[in-house]
Design an enzyme around this catalytic site. Sequence first.
Site, PDB file in Angstrom:
ATOM      1  N   GLN A  44       0.805  -1.219   0.000  1.00  0.00           N
ATOM      2  CA  GLN A  44       0.000   0.000   0.000  1.00  0.00           C
ATOM      3  C   GLN A  44       0.836   1.266   0.000  1.00  0.00           C
ATOM      4  O   GLN A  44       0.331   2.339  -0.315  1.00  0.00           O
ATOM      5  CB  GLN A  44      -0.939   0.006   1.201  1.00  0.00           C
ATOM      6  N   HIS A 138       0.845  -9.139   4.283  1.00  0.00           N
ATOM      7  CA  HIS A 138      -0.252  -8.177   4.388  1.00  0.00           C
ATOM      8  C   HIS A 138      -1.088  -8.262   3.106  1.00  0.00           C
ATOM      9  O   HIS A 138      -1.078  -7.351   2.273  1.00  0.00           O
ATOM     10  CB  HIS A 138       0.289  -6.765   4.599  1.00  0.00           C
ATOM     11  N   ASN A 182      -1.413 -10.377   8.368  1.00  0.00           N
ATOM     12  CA  ASN A 182      -2.260  -9.253   8.729  1.00  0.00           C
ATOM     13  C   ASN A 182      -3.709  -9.665   8.542  1.00  0.00           C
ATOM     14  O   ASN A 182      -4.106 -10.124   7.462  1.00  0.00           O
ATOM     15  CB  ASN A 182      -1.964  -8.049   7.839  1.00  0.00           C
ATOM     16  N   GLU A 183      -4.501  -9.534   9.602  1.00  0.00           N
ATOM     17  CA  GLU A 183      -5.925  -9.834   9.534  1.00  0.00           C
ATOM     18  C   GLU A 183      -6.181 -11.171   8.837  1.00  0.00           C
ATOM     19  O   GLU A 183      -6.800 -11.257   7.766  1.00  0.00           O
ATOM     20  CB  GLU A 183      -6.689  -8.704   8.848  1.00  0.00           C
TER      21      GLU A 183
END
Length: 432
Positions: A44, A138, A182-183
């Site tokens: 990102q 991620h 991540n998550e």
Amino acid sequence: MDIARRDLLIGAAALALPSTAHAARVRRPAPKGFLWGVAISAHQSEGGNTNSDAWLMENLKPSMFKERSGDAVDSYHRYAEDFAIAAGLGLNCYRLGVEWARIEPSEGFFSNAELDHYARVLEACRARGLKPIVTLNHFTTPLWFAQRGGFEAADAPALFARFCRKVIERLGGLMHAVTTFNEANIRLLVDLMPGFQAALPAVKAAVAAAAKATASPRFSRLAYADPAIATPIMQEAHRRAYDAIKAARPDLPVGLTLTTQDIQSDDPALVTLYQRKLYGDWVEVARSHADFFGVQTYTRFVFDAHGMKPPPPGAELTLSGYEFYPQALANTIRWAHAAIGKPIYVTENGVATNDDARRIAFIDAALDGLGQCLDDAIPVHSYLYWSLLDNFEWTAGYGVPFGLASVDRQTFKRTPRPSACHLGQRARVNRL
């Protein structure tokens, strides 16, 4: 490059009165060693992640992405400037990612040049007095990994664990802590969202286009994978990665982060039902294979017998479409403490808005709730705001501003908002 002192002084001056007023009513000191920081991900923010599955899907037609990531905010080259901003604000922690697609661009080949790059990144982070918490995955994976079935392939856990061990052997000594996924339950969250079934044909079309473009009928991307297949494989991948990291660096804390939105209902049975849908077996995985648990909270979801309810009439909505509800953080911290019982790190919490006064209000309310959790002896060790910068927000592109600092899309100039200085002031006095 250092953050301009003028920008900081302007922000501090703009905040002098509200910050003083807030300090008068907030007395609780944070625990010694509490981590105040920001979070950001590799894809990102770095830009140019051309060997990844996400890059391919952003550039295909049909695409689910409003925009391509392109150069993102060029943190691949400007990481030192980003660290300088965070340190200049008074923060002491920085959560960032290493990009698997760069480090292992083809199966079994590990790039020493990219490992060296991330070593320089982590050294620069530490040189600024920031403790690095590193995320190993991620949402993005190398294109070769997606082509062979991603986390729907039976041998994915071994491949992910091999990557994690390679990274930790080279970089683990520079990390303060590390998380695997991540998550990890992101696909379970997607299934809860209203409208997902209507969007499913577009998802399948995008995946089919990626499969055709790569001549790979097994193409699978983590965010779109079949959860019935991918979830147990990812859980085994986490367990194997945890063991591999501990074998290489026994003293390095290894955590697991989940998306932990606040599940609410007038019916306690529905709360239990939808928490089970959101978390599945990840709670048990966190209990057995995590040294800490990462809470990542943005809003609440309210359910009745018909499913998820829309936000109440007149509710304030953020630019990500969520209800403005900072109280959710304390609620999910309490849930995590009761359900998992591990030390808790707030690894993401934030709000997408163009009204920076509302960002300040969100941060203050979230921190008030965190402080109340500490008052109740819940072991919370960090508050990491998402995100330091406005960056690429996946399918939503660049129009969802979470950042404490804005970024000029042409020049990449970072400009801290008043909310950046506000959070920094709270960090400097170490008070919740």
